[in-house]
Design a protein around this motif. Structure first.
Motif, PDB file in Angstrom:
ATOM      1  N   MET A   1      -6.879   0.035  -5.333  1.00 24.16           N
ATOM      2  CA  MET A   1      -5.588  -0.941  -5.947  1.00 24.16           C
ATOM      3  C   MET A   1      -5.531  -2.039  -5.524  1.00 24.16           C
ATOM      4  O   MET A   1      -5.676  -2.429  -4.256  1.00 24.16           O
ATOM      5  CB  MET A   1      -4.639  -0.068  -5.656  1.00 24.16           C
ATOM      6  N   GLU A   2      -5.750  -2.984  -6.359  1.00 24.03           N
ATOM      7  CA  GLU A   2      -5.905  -4.494  -5.810  1.00 24.03           C
ATOM      8  C   GLU A   2      -4.077  -4.959  -5.857  1.00 24.03           C
ATOM      9  O   GLU A   2      -3.645  -4.512  -6.623  1.00 24.03           O
ATOM     10  CB  GLU A   2      -6.496  -5.288  -6.888  1.00 24.03           C
ATOM     11  N   GLY A   3      -3.995  -6.044  -5.136  1.00 25.98           N
ATOM     12  CA  GLY A   3      -2.745  -6.397  -4.998  1.00 25.98           C
ATOM     13  C   GLY A   3      -1.406  -6.139  -4.600  1.00 25.98           C
ATOM     14  O   GLY A   3      -0.380  -6.261  -4.991  1.00 25.98           O
ATOM     15  N   ARG A   4      -1.987  -4.990  -3.628  1.00 24.30           N
ATOM     16  CA  ARG A   4      -0.639  -4.272  -2.943  1.00 24.30           C
ATOM     17  C   ARG A   4      -0.115  -5.053  -2.046  1.00 24.30           C
ATOM     18  O   ARG A   4      -0.497  -5.952  -1.471  1.00 24.30           O
ATOM     19  CB  ARG A   4      -1.063  -2.910  -2.378  1.00 24.30           C
ATOM     20  N   LYS A   5       1.385  -4.829  -1.998  1.00 30.04           N
ATOM     21  CA  LYS A   5       2.180  -5.605  -0.867  1.00 30.04           C
ATOM     22  C   LYS A   5       2.637  -4.365  -0.060  1.00 30.04           C
ATOM     23  O   LYS A   5       3.080  -3.347  -0.405  1.00 30.04           O
ATOM     24  CB  LYS A   5       3.312  -6.213  -1.778  1.00 30.04           C
ATOM     25  N   ILE A   6       1.980  -4.484   1.131  1.00 29.10           N
ATOM     26  CA  ILE A   6       2.257  -3.829   2.367  1.00 29.10           C
ATOM     27  C   ILE A   6       3.147  -4.164   3.506  1.00 29.10           C
ATOM     28  O   ILE A   6       3.224  -5.160   4.134  1.00 29.10           O
ATOM     29  CB  ILE A   6       1.100  -3.318   2.998  1.00 29.10           C
ATOM     30  N   PRO A  30      -9.154  -5.138   0.605  1.00 28.53           N
ATOM     31  CA  PRO A  30      -9.061  -6.393   0.091  1.00 28.53           C
ATOM     32  C   PRO A  30      -8.357  -6.662  -0.799  1.00 28.53           C
ATOM     33  O   PRO A  30      -8.054  -5.991  -1.828  1.00 28.53           O
ATOM     34  CB  PRO A  30     -10.594  -6.729   0.047  1.00 28.53           C
ATOM     35  N   GLY A  31      -7.545  -7.750  -0.823  1.00 30.01           N
ATOM     36  CA  GLY A  31      -6.484  -8.021  -1.957  1.00 30.01           C
ATOM     37  C   GLY A  31      -5.186  -7.779  -1.662  1.00 30.01           C
ATOM     38  O   GLY A  31      -4.084  -8.214  -2.277  1.00 30.01           O
ATOM     39  N   LEU A  88      -6.642 -11.158   7.249  1.00 33.94           N
ATOM     40  CA  LEU A  88      -5.646 -10.624   6.306  1.00 33.94           C
ATOM     41  C   LEU A  88      -4.777 -11.583   5.501  1.00 33.94           C
ATOM     42  O   LEU A  88      -4.451 -12.586   6.310  1.00 33.94           O
ATOM     43  CB  LEU A  88      -4.471  -9.721   6.910  1.00 33.94           C
ATOM     44  N   HIS A  89      -4.605 -11.336   4.396  1.00 32.49           N
ATOM     45  CA  HIS A  89      -3.668 -12.146   3.594  1.00 32.49           C
ATOM     46  C   HIS A  89      -2.182 -11.565   4.099  1.00 32.49           C
ATOM     47  O   HIS A  89      -1.741 -10.624   3.760  1.00 32.49           O
ATOM     48  CB  HIS A  89      -3.868 -11.946   2.044  1.00 32.49           C
TER      49      HIS A  89
END
Length: 159
Positions: A1-6, A30-31, A88-89
């Motif tokens: 799953m791309e673009g997750r906010k953790i 990644p992402g 990490l982003h």
């Protein structure tokens, strides 16, 4: 799953470090955007110094606030360094408020997080009932999935 906010709440304890490490080593994809959040509780003005004399003690209170903030910023810089090292982003957030589950849940809603990852001290049921537990609150009140990373179990002593 791309673009997750953790969302990973941290407080400088080994428990929040363990939760951060667990995410970085086992769950990161990644992402992902890692949101490292820390709640800072500002020192109160002592009761004997409240209105109408509060302005006389402003400098003293302001110095206490500055010292508290600097301590918390140093702890957050260590997480920032780790995020940079692991490529990490990330976003580092400092929220003013009592470090409690309701603040974590509100921040998660505000940033549209997909998952909260937090550590727990592994308190027993009685202690948790009397003192409360941030992780327990978040699990029961969050609108999204929560990963609670437990304290390591101590090896049983042999008789």
């Amino acid at each position: 799953m791309e673009g997750r906010k953790i969302l990973i709440p941290v407080d400088g304890s080994e428990h929040s470090e363990r939760a951060f490490d667990w995410y970085a080593e086992l769950l990161h994809s990644p992402g992902d955007e890692v949101l490292v959040v820390h709640c800072i509780e500002l020192p109160p003005v002592p009761l004997e110094h409240q209105f109408p004399f509060v302005f006389a003690y402003y400098e003293e209170w302001s110095a206490m606030v500055k010292e508290t903030r600097e301590q918390h910023e140093a702890m957050l810089r260590s997480y920032e360094d780790i995020c940079k090292e692991k490529k990490l982003h990330y976003e580092i957030m400092m929220v003013v408020g009592k470090p409690a589950g309701d603040v974590i849940c509100q921040v998660a809603r505000d940033v549209s997080a997909n998952l909260i990852v937090l550590g727990t001290r592994g308190q027993g049921m009685i202690r948790r009932t009397i003192l409360g537990s941030v992780s327990d609150y978040v699990v029961h009140h969050s609108h999204l999935p929560v990963a609670v990373i437990p304290a390591p179990q101590e090896p049983e002593q042999q008789a």
